[in-house]
Design a protein around this motif. Structure first.
Motif, PDB file in Angstrom:
ATOM      1  N   ARG A   1      -0.931   4.476  -1.692  1.00  0.00           N
ATOM      2  CA  ARG A   1      -2.257   4.458  -1.074  1.00  0.00           C
ATOM      3  C   ARG A   1      -2.177   4.574   0.442  1.00  0.00           C
TER       4      ARG A   1
ATOM      5  N   GLU B   1       2.399   1.716  -3.470  1.00  0.00           N
ATOM      6  CA  GLU B   1       1.392   2.171  -4.437  1.00  0.00           C
ATOM      7  C   GLU B   1       0.930   3.599  -4.157  1.00  0.00           C
TER       8      GLU B   1
ATOM      9  N   LEU C   1       0.824  -1.207   0.000  1.00  0.00           N
ATOM     10  CA  LEU C   1       0.000   0.000   0.000  1.00  0.00           C
ATOM     11  C   LEU C   1       0.858   1.257   0.000  1.00  0.00           C
TER      12      LEU C   1
END
Length: 96
Positions: A73, A71, A68
């Motif tokens: 995010r 990425e 995460l």
């Protein structure tokens, strides 16, 4: 950074609740949660409720957290200030 500072014992958790960014984030997340729950079938809602009451709880795997972060995010973890314990050194808590 404020959360890391609180978790490191440098500031009171009250500082988090006083911060306007916390309330903006909490409001967005609450709205997202309401929308997501509204989309669930009654059976799915029951499954979620059962998982919430599971005393074993769930902990997000470190590899998932890293993915995460890579990425974009989830923000990368800053090193804990003042030598606060790392993620794996804190032991269990009521939050899992």
């Amino acid at each position: 950074r404020l959360c890391v500072s609180v978790l490191g014992g440098e500031q009171s958790v009250r500082r988090v609740f006083e911060h306007p960014t916390f309330w903006a984030m909490a409001s967005r997340n609450y709205e997202n949660l309401e929308e997501g729950i509204a989309r669930l079938s009654p059976e799915e809602r029951e499954q979620v409720t059962e998982r919430l009451h599971d005393p074993g709880g769930e902990i997000t795997d470190d590899a998932v957290v890293q993915t995460l972060q890579e990425e974009g995010r989830m923000p990368p973890e800053d090193p804990p200030p003042g030598g606060a314990p790392g993620r794996d050194d804190r032991g269990p808590s009521r939050w899992g």
